[in-house]
Write a protein that holds these residues in place. Structure first.
Motif, short mmCIF file in Angstrom:
data_model
loop_
_atom_site.label_atom_id
_atom_site.label_comp_id
_atom_site.label_asym_id
_atom_site.label_seq_id
_atom_site.Cartn_x
_atom_site.Cartn_y
_atom_site.Cartn_z
N LEU A 40 -3.04 5.99 5.92
CA LEU A 40 -2.49 5.90 7.27
C LEU A 40 -3.56 5.45 8.26
CD1 LEU A 40 -0.13 9.02 7.65
CD2 LEU A 40 0.44 6.69 7.00
N LYS A 41 -4.76 6.01 8.13
CA LYS A 41 -5.86 5.61 9.02
C LYS A 41 -6.23 4.15 8.78
CE LYS A 41 -7.92 10.22 9.51
NZ LYS A 41 -9.12 11.06 9.27
N GLN A 42 -6.22 3.75 7.50
CA GLN A 42 -6.56 2.37 7.17
C GLN A 42 -5.56 1.40 7.79
OE1 GLN A 42 -6.94 1.62 2.92
NE2 GLN A 42 -6.38 -0.52 3.17
N LEU A 43 -4.29 1.79 7.79
CA LEU A 43 -3.24 0.92 8.34
C LEU A 43 -3.02 1.16 9.83
CD1 LEU A 43 -0.68 1.34 5.42
CD2 LEU A 43 -1.99 -0.72 5.94
N ARG A 44 -3.73 2.16 10.38
CA ARG A 44 -3.59 2.54 11.80
C ARG A 44 -2.15 2.91 12.12
NH1 ARG A 44 -7.02 -1.66 11.61
NH2 ARG A 44 -5.44 -3.19 12.20
N LEU A 45 -1.57 3.72 11.25
CA LEU A 45 -0.22 4.22 11.44
C LEU A 45 -0.26 5.67 11.87
CD1 LEU A 45 1.66 2.79 8.32
CD2 LEU A 45 1.85 1.98 10.67
N THR A 46 0.58 6.04 12.82
CA THR A 46 0.71 7.45 13.22
C THR A 46 1.86 8.08 12.45
OG1 THR A 46 2.28 6.98 15.01
CG2 THR A 46 -0.09 6.81 15.53
N MET A 47 1.95 9.37 12.51
CA MET A 47 3.06 10.05 11.86
C MET A 47 4.38 9.67 12.52
SD MET A 47 2.38 11.57 9.14
CE MET A 47 4.08 12.11 9.00
N ASP A 48 4.33 9.40 13.83
CA ASP A 48 5.55 8.92 14.50
C ASP A 48 6.03 7.62 13.88
OD1 ASP A 48 5.82 10.99 16.28
OD2 ASP A 48 4.62 10.05 17.84
N LYS B 118 3.21 13.13 -2.05
CA LYS B 118 2.04 13.51 -1.25
C LYS B 118 1.68 12.40 -0.28
CE LYS B 118 -2.74 15.13 -1.54
NZ LYS B 118 -3.87 15.47 -2.43
N LEU B 119 1.54 12.75 1.00
CA LEU B 119 1.18 11.79 2.03
C LEU B 119 -0.31 11.47 1.94
CD1 LEU B 119 2.15 10.28 4.65
CD2 LEU B 119 1.31 12.27 5.92
N ASP B 120 -0.65 10.17 1.92
CA ASP B 120 -2.04 9.73 1.85
C ASP B 120 -2.52 9.45 3.28
OD1 ASP B 120 -4.48 8.43 1.47
OD2 ASP B 120 -3.83 7.54 -0.42
N GLN B 121 -3.23 10.41 3.87
CA GLN B 121 -3.67 10.28 5.25
C GLN B 121 -4.76 9.22 5.41
OE1 GLN B 121 -4.37 14.05 7.25
NE2 GLN B 121 -2.98 15.11 5.86
N LYS B 122 -5.55 8.99 4.36
CA LYS B 122 -6.57 7.95 4.43
C LYS B 122 -5.92 6.57 4.58
CE LYS B 122 -10.17 10.38 1.82
NZ LYS B 122 -11.05 10.34 0.62
N ILE C 117 0.85 -1.20 0.00
CA ILE C 117 0.00 0.00 0.00
C ILE C 117 0.88 1.25 0.00
CG2 ILE C 117 -1.71 1.32 1.31
CD1 ILE C 117 -2.82 -1.29 2.37
N PHE C 118 0.61 2.16 -0.93
CA PHE C 118 1.31 3.45 -0.96
C PHE C 118 0.80 4.33 0.17
CE2 PHE C 118 2.32 2.38 -5.38
CZ PHE C 118 3.61 2.90 -5.49
N ILE C 119 1.73 4.85 0.97
CA ILE C 119 1.34 5.87 1.95
C ILE C 119 1.85 7.25 1.53
CG2 ILE C 119 1.19 4.26 3.88
CD1 ILE C 119 3.95 5.26 4.78
N ILE C 120 2.84 7.25 0.63
CA ILE C 120 3.29 8.49 0.00
C ILE C 120 3.37 8.23 -1.49
CG2 ILE C 120 5.12 10.22 -0.20
CD1 ILE C 120 5.92 9.63 2.66
N ARG C 121 2.69 9.06 -2.27
CA ARG C 121 2.66 8.87 -3.72
C ARG C 121 2.94 10.19 -4.39
NH1 ARG C 121 3.57 5.06 -7.53
NH2 ARG C 121 2.02 5.01 -9.18
#
Length: 224
Positions: free
Chosen positions: A105-113, A99-103, A92-96
Motif C-alpha cells: 500500500l505504501k509502495q502504491l501510495r494507497l490509503t485504506m480509504d 492478509k493485507l500487505d501494508q508495504k 501487485i497483490f495488496i491482499i494475499r
C-alpha cells in the motif's frame, strides 16, 4: 470561418482514426503510456484550432507520429515480456490469502480509504471476505472473495446446464442489423421472419435480440 470549420473537421477525422488505430479501451482501462499518448494528442489537436495561422501539418504530423509510436510499442510489448513490464509495470497483490500487505500500500501510495472504496465498487463491503486483491497495471482492482463468500455455480452442485450462447441484436433503434459482430451475418429474409414471429414492425422496436435457441427479447419504442 469556412477555413476554421474545414480545419476542425480534418482534425476530428484524424483523431477518430488515431483512436481507432490505438484500439478499443475505456479511459479507466488505459495503460500509463496509452494515457500519455491520449493526453498529448488532445493537447496538440487544440493548438491549430486556436492558432489559425499555424499550418495544419504541424498538428497532423505529431499526432500520426505519436500513434505510430503507440503501435510500435504495442507490437514490441506483445513480443517482449521484459519490455511490457518496463512499459506498463506488473500487477501487485495488496491482499494475499486474506492478509493485507501494508508495504505494498505504501509502495502504491494507497490509503485504506482507497482500498475500501475500490472494494465497494466490486460489491464487497467487508474486507474480511477478501481472499486476494490485485492492483492491475491500469490502476483498477481485481478481487477474489473467500470460498465461503463466492456465489454458488451450477458445477458446485453438479447441475447440468445447457449453453444458450450470446443473444445477438437484429434490430436496434427501429433498424434491422444484419451483421452486429462482423461475424454473424443474417439475411434480410431471416430478420423479417423473426419480426413476423414477434408480430412487430421494425420501426416500432427499440431493441430485438435472438439467441442460438431462437429465443427473442424485445423492447418496444415508447410512444412520443
Amino acid at each position: 470561418m469556412a477555413i476554421n470549420f474545414i480545419r476542425a473537421i480534418i482534425i476530428y477525422v484524424v483523431i477518430i482514426i488515431a483512436v481507432r488505430l490505438m484500439g478499443k479501451r475505456q479511459v479507466g482501462e488505459l495503460k500509463p503510456h496509452e494515457l500519455v499518448i491520449t493526453i498529448l494528442i488532445s493537447a496538440i489537436a487544440v493548438i491549430p484550432l486556436e492558432e489559425n495561422s499555424m499550418p495544419l501539418a504541424n498538428c497532423l504530423v505529431p499526432i500520426l507520429l505519436f500513434v505510430s509510436l503507440e503501435i510500435i510499442m504495442s507490437v514490441i510489448s506483445m513480443k517482449s515480456l521484459w519490455f511490457r513490464n518496463l512499459l506498463q509495470g506488473r500487477p501487485i497483490f495488496i491482499i494475499r490469502q486474506g492478509k493485507l500487505d501494508q508495504k505494498k500500500l505504501k509502495q502504491l501510495r494507497l490509503t485504506m480509504d482507497d482500498v475500501v472504496d475500490a472494494l465497494r465498487q466490486k460489491d464487497i463491503f467487508d474486507i474480511s471476505q477478501v481472499e486476494d486483491a490485485v492492483i492491475e497495471t491500469n490502476g483498477s482492482i481485481s478481487v477474489l472473495p473467500k470460498a465461503e463468500y463466492q456465489p454458488i455455480t451450477a458445477s458446485d452442485i453438479n447441475l447440468s446446464v445447457k449453453e444458450k450462447g450470446m443473444p445477438v441484436a437484429i434490430v436496434i433503434d427501429g433498424k434491422p442489423v444484419n451483421e452486429y459482430f462482423n461475424e454473424y451475418k443474417l439475411k434480410d429474409s431471416e430478420i423479417e421472419l423473426v419480426l413476423q414471429t414477434v408480430n412487430r414492425d421494425a420501426k416500432r422496436i427499440m431493441l430485438l435480440t435472438i439467441d442460438d435457441d431462437g429465443n427473442t427479447y424485445l423492447i418496444e419504442k415508447e410512444k412520443q
